[in-house]
Design a protein around this motif. Structure first.
Motif, PDB file in Angstrom:
ATOM      1  N   PHE A 129     -24.502 -32.833  21.760  1.00 16.11           N
ATOM      2  CA  PHE A 129     -25.288 -32.894  20.660  1.00 16.11           C
ATOM      3  C   PHE A 129     -25.633 -34.085  19.873  1.00 16.11           C
ATOM      4  O   PHE A 129     -26.584 -34.418  19.730  1.00 16.11           O
ATOM      5  CB  PHE A 129     -24.584 -31.227  19.571  1.00 16.11           C
ATOM      6  N   PRO A 130     -25.221 -35.216  19.361  1.00 21.08           N
ATOM      7  CA  PRO A 130     -25.108 -36.523  19.016  1.00 21.08           C
ATOM      8  C   PRO A 130     -26.271 -36.767  19.872  1.00 21.08           C
ATOM      9  O   PRO A 130     -26.955 -37.295  19.044  1.00 21.08           O
ATOM     10  CB  PRO A 130     -23.580 -37.159  18.725  1.00 21.08           C
ATOM     11  N   MET A 131     -25.957 -36.552  20.798  1.00 20.90           N
ATOM     12  CA  MET A 131     -26.194 -37.391  21.875  1.00 20.90           C
ATOM     13  C   MET A 131     -27.979 -36.823  21.879  1.00 20.90           C
ATOM     14  O   MET A 131     -28.981 -37.506  21.939  1.00 20.90           O
ATOM     15  CB  MET A 131     -25.911 -37.859  22.896  1.00 20.90           C
ATOM     16  N   TYR A 132     -28.186 -35.480  21.925  1.00 19.24           N
ATOM     17  CA  TYR A 132     -29.773 -35.022  22.085  1.00 19.24           C
ATOM     18  C   TYR A 132     -29.644 -35.036  20.691  1.00 19.24           C
ATOM     19  O   TYR A 132     -31.584 -35.544  20.110  1.00 19.24           O
ATOM     20  CB  TYR A 132     -29.038 -33.488  21.247  1.00 19.24           C
ATOM     21  N   ARG A 133     -29.496 -35.431  19.642  1.00 20.83           N
ATOM     22  CA  ARG A 133     -29.993 -35.630  18.227  1.00 20.83           C
ATOM     23  C   ARG A 133     -30.720 -36.951  18.015  1.00 20.83           C
ATOM     24  O   ARG A 133     -31.939 -37.348  17.554  1.00 20.83           O
ATOM     25  CB  ARG A 133     -29.130 -35.446  17.061  1.00 20.83           C
ATOM     26  N   TYR A 134     -29.504 -38.321  18.825  1.00 23.56           N
ATOM     27  CA  TYR A 134     -30.007 -39.097  18.267  1.00 23.56           C
ATOM     28  C   TYR A 134     -30.929 -39.363  19.431  1.00 23.56           C
ATOM     29  O   TYR A 134     -32.430 -40.259  18.963  1.00 23.56           O
ATOM     30  CB  TYR A 134     -28.866 -40.227  19.017  1.00 23.56           C
ATOM     31  N   VAL A 171     -32.354 -46.566  31.822  1.00 21.88           N
ATOM     32  CA  VAL A 171     -31.311 -46.367  32.298  1.00 21.88           C
ATOM     33  C   VAL A 171     -29.937 -44.978  31.719  1.00 21.88           C
ATOM     34  O   VAL A 171     -29.382 -44.472  32.194  1.00 21.88           O
ATOM     35  CB  VAL A 171     -30.405 -47.777  32.571  1.00 21.88           C
ATOM     36  N   ILE A 172     -29.944 -45.644  30.436  1.00 24.15           N
ATOM     37  CA  ILE A 172     -28.743 -44.193  29.640  1.00 24.15           C
ATOM     38  C   ILE A 172     -29.346 -42.378  29.670  1.00 24.15           C
ATOM     39  O   ILE A 172     -29.338 -41.930  30.495  1.00 24.15           O
ATOM     40  CB  ILE A 172     -28.885 -45.032  28.158  1.00 24.15           C
ATOM     41  N   CYS A 173     -30.501 -43.006  29.538  1.00 25.13           N
ATOM     42  CA  CYS A 173     -31.314 -41.574  29.611  1.00 25.13           C
ATOM     43  C   CYS A 173     -31.535 -40.266  31.011  1.00 25.13           C
ATOM     44  O   CYS A 173     -31.014 -39.066  31.300  1.00 25.13           O
ATOM     45  CB  CYS A 173     -32.534 -41.652  29.267  1.00 25.13           C
ATOM     46  N   SER A 174     -31.346 -42.050  32.168  1.00 25.05           N
ATOM     47  CA  SER A 174     -31.942 -41.003  33.354  1.00 25.05           C
ATOM     48  C   SER A 174     -29.840 -40.831  33.772  1.00 25.05           C
ATOM     49  O   SER A 174     -29.693 -39.889  34.523  1.00 25.05           O
ATOM     50  CB  SER A 174     -31.972 -42.243  34.613  1.00 25.05           C
ATOM     51  N   ALA A 175     -28.612 -41.395  33.731  1.00 28.70           N
ATOM     52  CA  ALA A 175     -27.424 -41.644  33.613  1.00 28.70           C
ATOM     53  C   ALA A 175     -27.566 -39.503  33.066  1.00 28.70           C
ATOM     54  O   ALA A 175     -25.921 -38.497  33.115  1.00 28.70           O
ATOM     55  CB  ALA A 175     -26.508 -42.278  32.873  1.00 28.70           C
ATOM     56  N   MET A 176     -27.331 -39.421  31.736  1.00 27.10           N
ATOM     57  CA  MET A 176     -27.212 -38.592  31.103  1.00 27.10           C
ATOM     58  C   MET A 176     -28.007 -37.390  31.568  1.00 27.10           C
ATOM     59  O   MET A 176     -27.242 -36.346  31.823  1.00 27.10           O
ATOM     60  CB  MET A 176     -27.842 -38.735  29.205  1.00 27.10           C
ATOM     61  N   GLU A 177     -29.179 -37.070  32.632  1.00 29.71           N
ATOM     62  CA  GLU A 177     -29.654 -36.615  32.978  1.00 29.71           C
ATOM     63  C   GLU A 177     -28.093 -35.588  34.373  1.00 29.71           C
ATOM     64  O   GLU A 177     -28.068 -35.134  35.146  1.00 29.71           O
ATOM     65  CB  GLU A 177     -30.805 -36.599  33.500  1.00 29.71           C
ATOM     66  N   THR A 178     -28.315 -36.881  34.576  1.00 33.09           N
ATOM     67  CA  THR A 178     -26.822 -36.898  36.204  1.00 33.09           C
ATOM     68  C   THR A 178     -25.760 -36.177  35.810  1.00 33.09           C
ATOM     69  O   THR A 178     -25.516 -35.251  35.806  1.00 33.09           O
ATOM     70  CB  THR A 178     -26.903 -38.459  36.157  1.00 33.09           C
TER      71      THR A 178
END
Length: 1673
Positions: A254-259, A217-224
């Motif tokens: 970027f922090p989220m990308y790294r995580y 859900v979080i990945c999908s939300a981040m994509e949106t």
């Protein structure tokens, strides 16, 4: 902004808790109305879920009503819906329905209260977050959608609510994040102020999200969110909120990308990995433009590369990698060198290895990898090529192919940044693989060369590239032409190599302006030499392009000779021959014909300048023809004709030169370069023959022809046929030359057989010798086909036909030679027929050829078809039949019969055997053609009938295929006959019926084609019949017949039978009576020839024709019945027999007498089929009774007077039949008829007729012939029990049994009446007893029986009269005749019988019957006394026999009992005298009857006759006294009774009292009586006593011993009583002599009696002497 939002959230918290409290009702009516509508929706939803796929109309209508109501009062409706949401234990479906309605109301954009909205937001938020079960997800989803819908007009309220539940370091509910993503997607600019805090808060939750679902859900939300940011950045000018830069977003992301990359990407769940990868792409779109962050992104590339080894779809990782690499190219930011090799390796491995099965997007992944390598080549060409070089150094084929494919992709990249150095490096890598011989590597190199040319690097391939292409072209061609069957996969790969090579050649020749002469020569030689013709099309196109460039001077290196515009070529004749042959198959090799024509046109000046102008005109026309057609629509023959015409026109341009002869040599040389068979080689033979035929030098033509004959492999059918065609075409212009060559060749063969070269023709190679002979035969015939007509007539008999016969007759005559022989015959005959002015040409060899062909046909195996010999033989006969002298009719029929037998007996081939099916079809076609031709010579009814007769046994065959072929052939011939003859010659009488009768059963054949063919034959016959008669056949009947034909195509046999019956009804009126007879005879004749279905059809047709025409067939009944009866015994199926029998019964119903006569004339013993006919008659009781009357009539007719014939029925009724057969039939009917039928009305007739028949069998006429006009033929000796008497007795027994009168049946058995009747001696007694018992037990039938009796008594047949009179004897003793008023005619008839003197028995019976009148009608005796007395006295006075006289006396005895003296009148004296005359008769019966009658007279005598009768008593008294001791007890008894009746006439009471009153014996009583009698007479009437002594002496000579004894005793008694006075008067001497004679009697009793009487006589003499005065006598 974030602080303000936090404070606002704290303020709203308390208010939100208040909003969740239950709503106070404002309008209960609206609430209840909404609740009811929701209930409807819930109920319909339940129904929809179980029964129907879509929402019900009522559910939709309820929703619309609520929504419409909200338009007028939205707050009221929304409050009601919100209140419904707050109801405890509300169902999930109810919540979903409410939220859906709320979303519709929100979309109406009406004015709604703020508090109402707040309450809805609070409730929706709460229900969205309260997920305890799986079903709650549906509620949460619609609640989320409702919040999103509210956000459009109330974004702040919704956003505040969501932000309130989004807290740092606290993992929120998943639908909160989902809803936030939806809000960001739907409200980009409104959401941007919250984007930063949202991302920051979510980042704090990452470590807390351990569940896979939450991470997705979080990945999908981040994509949106990232996509929303990109949209926002692209539309910054439209934003009203403070601007947030791209770098700011990047820093937050970027922090989220790294995580994501470092932590979540290593998660085990594939779904999580996929969600992470999908979210990275939009995140990288924001991160990569940032210079600082880009390099940090590069640091995590190894983590991405590591995922290639996992289970994740490689495509998604490659897409991320491509995004990073292209960004590095775009920003010119190099990737760290240490990462290049891992990138090269991971991507290269995926190209060179096969993708795993689970990889669904492998092809898209390869495309992405190519883009990655192109990006790498732009930035790192040297490093990449070095890597490629290291890879091709490996020996693995897949690695090299993959590497070369990547190089080709790099070369094909249309990128200005791709410098020449990169291409140079790439070529170096490619050259390192040129020595690899593997197919895929070669194809990859060839594609790179082609790609280099296409990309504009033509100069880079000159030398190595062109050489490699040439080598591959030669190598692939060689391998394909020398391939092996076991290397199929390798051949396929080589074909691919060749195709790629040809494509490369095409690219090179169309792109390179400067071409080396070496490459031109290689391609041109390739055309001339290659055996792999599939490559010719692209080569020709390439050569055409090159030649055009050379001719127009575009290349100075093209090898042109000065300014002549000629190109270097092989010999012109050789090139033309090669191209012509190859063009014969123009569509091979992707349409090589057009390419070669264009090449030929381009090189016309170089090949033959004299032909160039003509070629310029004709070649475009040939090209046009090929362009207008395809390989599926063109015609090979037409195309070859066009090429030959092109060759003809070309050679005309070179007439007068040796061009054509040199072309002939080249064509001859080309023969060995093509396989047999092939279209090209076939065209070669044709072109060679045509070219030789146009040659002018005959001697050089002969040399070429002889060379061709010698080098031909005659065992090869194709080559043999090609040479034959070549010789034929050559004969068109060189016929004498060809015949000379053939003659020369034959002589050389003969010499070879007799010389040292005999090894070539030994018997161990017999096939070669026969094959050459067959080829020579066909060559001769082919010469006749092509040579000029005038030349043909000169040579056709000799040498052509003579040579053909010679070669065939002198060979082993195998199949191939037979086929060649018949092919030759057909060609010769066709050639002769093609001559228009034959006049009186007589083909002298026709008879010899026909005989040879007939022998060939007969020699063929009858059970299978192995060759086309049959069809060819019949084709030959068909052709011969058209030439003079024509076949005679007998010869034609014989040829037809032989041919039919050879073809029709063959079993059809299976569906999978196409070759045999073709042979089969050809054979049938040839047979049709032959029979058609032969029938044309005899077009008349006789010829038609003879031809059909030949087909008949095949039409009636039990084998389906034989019937089908025969019927098809019959149809063909019938159509020919109808079309040819029309109304000219009418059919013979009965022929139409015979023809129809033959094919009618086939309308029900199990084979559909046979049914339809038979119907078509019937139609043709009808057409012929209608055209020749005045028929009423019209359109209506024609339409009905067509409908029947359609129904016959059905598979249901019931429908087929029905259609056949309808056909019979339609055509029946077209038949006259004679045709009906012939039809039925034919149908009967063919019954049993086929199966049950055909027999059913036959009898159905017979039944229909009889039903419709039976009344008209009076004159034809005997013929029809005869046909049916003849064939009925051989019918196997009961059903068929039943139908035939029904036909017989139908005939009998309308023409009874004819049918009866025919049936009764069948032989005995009765066969089963005839029995079955009568059993069928017995089943129909009324009809059976009618037939029984008819049968009785046949028996009775023998006993009645002959009547005059007034009709045809009388003729048949009076026709002679066997009475035994008639009796057997009657008995059978009586036995099998309904047991309840007791024949009450027929019993008298049957009984009387049986008695008459039985009487006739015992009578004198039984020995006379029964039949005078018809000879009875028995099938064998009859059984002993099958006699007239026994059959009649059994019939009578059956009749009595059926009468069901047990007393009568029992009495007949007890009194042995049947035995009496069977015995001729006791027959009349049996008849009388039968009549008596019938009167006692069957009184009701007496009247009819009396009438029949009277009729029988009047018959002219003596036995009939006798039998009837015997019945009458009993009937006269019963009152029945008097009661029925039949007495007078009976008496008159009896009078005649008693008065005739021809038959004693009849006379006796008549008298007896008359006498019985006293028993049956005593009162009528007096009435008929005169007649009775007259007939009785007449019988007594005439010369009648004893039995007649005895019967007359018996009759008088009976009637006198009913008469008085006065009634008798003057007859009394005559009766008395006649009666007394029989006292001494030798017949005991006569004596008995006489004594009885005399006693009856004694009773009847009255006063008037008493004196007379007293005298009669005295005259007969001695006889009475003597016969009282008669040897016959009955006579003695009768005599005693009569004597007792007459004793009173003496008038002496004492005498009366002395007789019959003693218990002594009769002898003692008679002795006493005689003593008393004599004593009284001696005293009173001694004279009478003396008379008695004299009479007594006479009786001593009686023939009866007892009478002689009694006479002696009586004489002794008389002498004892006479006085001496009277004794003296007696002739005592005579008495003594008589007594002395008796002493010699053979009987001892007589001797003793005579001795006793002598003693008495002696005593009397002594007494007389003593009494005498003188003592002397």
């Amino acid at each position: 902004m974030e602080e303000a939002a936090t404070e606002l959230n704290e303020d709203v918290l308390e208010e939100a808790e208040h909003l969740l409290e239950p709503l106070e009702p404002e309008d209960d009516g609206t609430f209840f109305q909404v609740t009811n509508l929701l209930n409807i929706m819930d109920s319909e939803s339940a129904k929809t879920d179980t029964t129907e796929p879509g929402l019900d109309m009522r559910k939709t209508l309820a929703s619309v009503i609520i929504t419409e109501k909200a338009t007028t009062d939205p707050c009221m409706v929304m409050n009601a819906l919100i209140r419904c949401l707050q109801v405890p234990e509300i169902s999930t479906q109810r919540k979903v329905n409410v939220y859906n309605i709320l979303q519709e109301i929100i979309q109406q954009e009406g004015e709604m209260e703020e508090r109402c909205i707040q309450r809805l937001v609070a409730i929706a938020s709460k229900q969205m977050r309260d997920i305890t079960e799986v079903k709650d997800f549906e509620t949460a989803e619609v609640a989320s959608e409702t919040l999103v819908a509210l956000s459009r007009n109330h974004f702040s309220l919704v956003m505040y609510e969501l932000q309130h539940h989004l807290k740092p370091l606290n993992l929120t509910d998943e639908f909160v994040i989902v809803t936030l993503a939806k809000l960001a997607n739907g409200n980009v600019f409104e959401f941007m102020p919250y984007m930063g805090i949202t991302l920051a808060t979510i980042f704090t939750m990452l470590r807390l999200a351990n569940e896979a679902k939450m991470r997705q859900v979080i990945c999908s939300a981040m994509e949106t969110f990232c996509e929303t940011v990109q949209f926002y950045l692209r539309h910054l000018e439209d934003s009203l909120y403070p601007v947030m830069t791209e770098d700011q977003f990047a820093v937050k992301l970027f922090p989220m990308y790294r995580y994501f990359v470092t932590v979540w990407l290593r998660h085990q769940d594939v779904e999580v990995k996929l969600a992470v990868i999908k979210s990275l792409k939009p995140m990288l779109s924001l991160l990569l433009p940032n210079d600082d962050l880009r390099e940090q992104v590069y640091d995590y590339i190894p983590l991405l590369l590591a995922e290639f080894q996992g289970s994740l779809e490689a495509l998604f990782i490659t897409q991320i990698l491509r995004q990073i690499l292209e960004a590095s190219v775009t920003t010119n930011t190099p990737i760290p060198p240490m990462l290049l090799h891992p990138i090269f390796t991971e991507l290269h491995v995926q190209v060179c290895t096969k993708a795993p099965v689970q990889q669904q997007f492998s092809s898209q992944n390869l495309m992405e990898i190519v883009h990655c390598f192109v990006a790498l080549a732009r930035s790192y060409p040297k490093e990449l090529m070095k890597f490629f070089f290291s890879q091709v150094e490996m020996s693995k084929e897949a690695v090299r192919v993959g590497t070369l494919a990547l190089i080709r992709a790099v070369v094909s990249a249309d990128d200005p940044k791709m410098n020449i150095k990169t291409i140079y490096l790439a070529i170096r890598v490619v050259k390192n693989t040129l020595s690899d011989t593997r197919s895929k590597v070669r194809m990859a190199i060839l594609r790179i060369i082609g790609q280099l040319v296409l990309s504009g690097f033509q100069e880079k391939i000159k030398g190595w590239g062109l050489k490699y292409v040439s080598v591959q072209l030669t190598l692939s061609t060689y391998k394909l032409t020398n391939r092996r069957e076991c290397f199929y996969q390798r051949d396929l790969e080589e074909k691919m190599v060749h195709k790629v090579t040809m494509d490369t050649v095409k690219i090179i020749t169309s792109s390179i302006s400067g071409m080396t002469n070496e490459f031109w020569v290689r391609l041109l030689c390739y055309i001339m030499e290659t055996d792999y013709t599939e490559a010719l099309t692209p080569i020709c196109i390439s050569l055409t392009n090159l030649a055009e460039n050379q001719i127009h001077g575009k290349d100075s290196e093209a090898g042109m000779a000065g300014k002549s515009k000629h190109v270097d070529l092989p010999a012109p004749q050789k090139l033309l021959a090669r191209l012509l042959v190859l063009m014969s198959s123009p569509y091979k090799g992707e349409g090589r014909g057009i390419a070669m024509l264009n090449l030929l046109r381009t090189l016309s000046q170089s090949i033959a300048p004299s032909m160039a102008d003509m070629w310029e005109q004709e070649i475009p026309l040939l090209v046009q023809y090929l362009e207008e057609h395809t390989e599926f629509t063109w015609n090979q023959k037409a195309w070859e004709d066009k090429l030959i015409q092109f060759l003809r026109n070309s050679l005309k341009k070179t007439r007068g030169t040796s061009w054509s002869l040199r072309l002939s040599k080249e064509l001859n040389n080309q023969l060995e370069t093509f396989d047999s068979p092939s279209l090209e080689k076939g065209f070669l033979y044709r072109a060679l023959g045509f070219t030789l035929g146009m040659g002018l030098e005959a001697d050089r033509v002969e040399v070429l022809l002889l060379e061709l004959l010698y080098k031909t492999d005659y065992s090869n059918d194709f080559d043999r046929e090609g040479v034959i065609l070549c010789f034929g075409l050559c004969a068109r212009g060189q016929v004498k030359t060809v015949l000379n060559v053939l003659h020369d060749f034959e002589e050389r063969i003969q010499e070879s057989e007799q010389s040292w070269q005999i090894g070539a023709w030994r018997k161990d190679h017999p096939w070669r010798r026969e094959t050459v002979k067959s080829a020579l035969m066909v060559m001769y015939s082919c010469v006749s086909s092509y040579c000029h007509p005038q030349m043909l007539l000169t040579h056709v008999d000799s040498p052509i036909t003579a040579k053909i016969i010679h070669h065939y007759s002198s060979s082993c005559q195998d199949i191939s030679l037979k086929m060649a022989f018949m092919k030759s015959v057909v060609q010769v005959t066709k050639a002769i027929k093609s001559i228009q002015d034959l006049e009186d040409f007589q083909f002298t060899h026709k008879s010899a050829l026909t005989s040879l062909i007939v022998v060939i046909i007969k020699a063929e195996p009858p059970d299978h078809l192995a060759s086309p010999v049959r069809s060819m033989a019949m084709d030959a006969l068909s052709q011969l039949s058209t030439l003079k002298p024509f076949y005679s009719s007998e010869e034609s029929m014989e040829l037809m019969d032989i041919s039919i037998h050879a073809i029709i007996s063959l079993q059809p081939p299976g569906e999978d055997n196409e070759s045999v099916k073709t042979l089969y079809a050809n054979a049938l076609s040839s047979l049709k053609q032959l029979m058609e031709g032969l029938l044309q010579r005899q077009l008349d009814p006789k010829g038609l009938q003879e031809t059909v007769h030949l087909l008949e046994k095949w039409i009636l065959s039990e084998k389906e295929w034989e019937r089908e072929k025969a019927m098809t052939l019959h149809l063909h011939l019938m159509q020919i006959y109808v079309q040819s003859i029309g109304v000219c010659i009418p059919l013979k009488l009965g022929q139409f019926g015979i023809l129809v009768g033959l094919i009618a059963p086939c309308t029900c054949d199990v084979h559909r084609r046979t049914r339809l063919a038979s119907t078509d034959v019937l139609s043709s016959l009808l057409d012929l019949h209608v055209s020749q008669t005045c028929s009423l056949w019209g359109a209506t009947k024609e339409q009905e017949l067509e409908k029947c034909k359609e129904d016959l195509q059905d598979t249901d046999m019931d429908k087929i039978s029905s259609a056949s019956s309808r056909i019979a009804k339609v055509v029946c009126p077209e038949f006259n009576c004679d045709e009906v007879v012939s039809l039925i005879q034919k149908l009967c004749e063919n019954i049993g020839a086929m199966d049950l279905q055909h027999d059913r059809a036959a009898v159905t047709w017979i039944g229909i024709f009889l039903q419709m025409r039976v009344k008209e067939l009076e004159d034809k009944v005997a013929e029809i019945l005869g046909a049916i009866l003849v064939h009925l015994p051989v019918v196997d199926y009961p059903e068929v027999r039943r139908h035939l029998i029904e036909g017989i019964l139908l005939l009998a119903h309308y023409h009874q007498e004819t049918v009866l006569t025919s049936l009764l004339r069948q032989p005995l013993p009765m066969e089963s089929h005839l029995t079955e006919v009568w059993l069928a008659v017995a089943e129909n009781v009324p009809f059976a009774r009618t037939m029984l009357h008819g049968l009785l009539g046949r028996l009775q007719s023998r006993f009645t007077a002959r009547i005059n014939v007034t009709s045809k029925a009388d003729i048949w009724r009076l026709a002679a039949v066997d009475p035994l057969m008639t009796l057997c039939t009657i008995r059978l009917l009586m036995e099998k008829m309904d047991q309840d039928d007791k024949f009450p009305d027929m019993f008298p007739d049957l009984l009387h007729t049986f008695l008459l028949q039985l009487g006739s069998s015992h009578g004198p006429e039984a020995a006379s012939p029964v039949l005078k006009t018809w000879r009875l033929v028995h099938t064998g000796s009859l059984p002993q029990e099958m006699t007239l008497q026994r059959i009649t007795i059994k019939s009578m027994q059956l009749l009595v049994k059926r009468l069901n009168r047990e007393p009568l049946e029992q009495a007949l058995e007890e009194q042995s009446v049947w035995s009496l009747l069977e015995n001729g001696g006791t027959f009349l007694a049996g008849v009388s007893l039968m009549a008596r018992l019938c009167m006692q037990n069957a009184e009701s039938y007496m009247q009819r029986l009396a009438e029949l009796m009277l009729t029988g008594m009047g018959s002219e047949v003596l036995s009939c009269c006798v039998s009837s009179t015997a019945i009458c004897v009993e009937f006269m003793s019963d009152p029945v005749l008097h009661q029925e008023k039949l007495l007078r005619p009976v008496v008159l008839t009896l009078e005649k019988g008693a008065g005739q003197d021809k038959d004693e028995t009849l006379q006796v019976l008549s008298l007896r019957a008359l006498g019985n009148m006293a028993l049956g009608a005593p009162r009528k005796v007096k009435q008929y006394r005169k007649l009775l007395l007259e007939k009785c006295l007449g019988s007594l006075q005439g010369q009648a026999s004893c039995s007649v006289m005895a019967e007359a006396m018996e009759t008088l005895t009976k009637i006198l009992a009913e008469l008085r003296e006065g009634d008798i009148g003057s007859s009394f004296e005559a009766i008395s005298e006649q009666c007394r005359a029989f006292f001494d008769s030798e017949s005991e019966m006569m004596r008995s009857k006489a004594f009885t009658l005399f006693g009856k007279l004694a009773k009847v005598v009255g006063i008037s006759k008493k004196h007379f009768f007293k005298g009669e008593v005295k005259r007969g008294w001695v006889s009475l006294m003597l016969h009282c001791q008669d040897p016959c007890p009955s006579v003695a008894q009768a005599c005693q009774a009569t004597m007792f009746q007459c004793v009173h006439f003496w008038g002496w009471k004492s005498l009366e009292s002395s007789f019959g009153h003693s218990n002594d014996s009769i002898n003692d009583q008679m002795t006493v009586f005689q003593t008393n009698m004599c004593s009284i007479l001696a005293q009173k009437k001694p004279a009478i006593l003396c008379g008695f002594l004299v009479e007594t002496t006479i009786f001593m000579k009686s023939n009866l011993t007892r009478i002689r004894i009694s006479a002696c005793a009586l004489a002794g008694v008389i002498m004892k009583q006479l006085s001496a006075h009277y004794l003296k008067k007696m002739d005592l001497v005579g008495l003594r002599n008589s007594l002395q004679d008796l002493q010699l009697d053979s009987d001892a009793g007589v001797r003793r009696a005579a001795l006793e009487t002598l003693k008495v006589l002696d005593n009397c003499n002594q007494h007389w002497l003593l009494a005498s005065p003188r003592g002397l006598p």
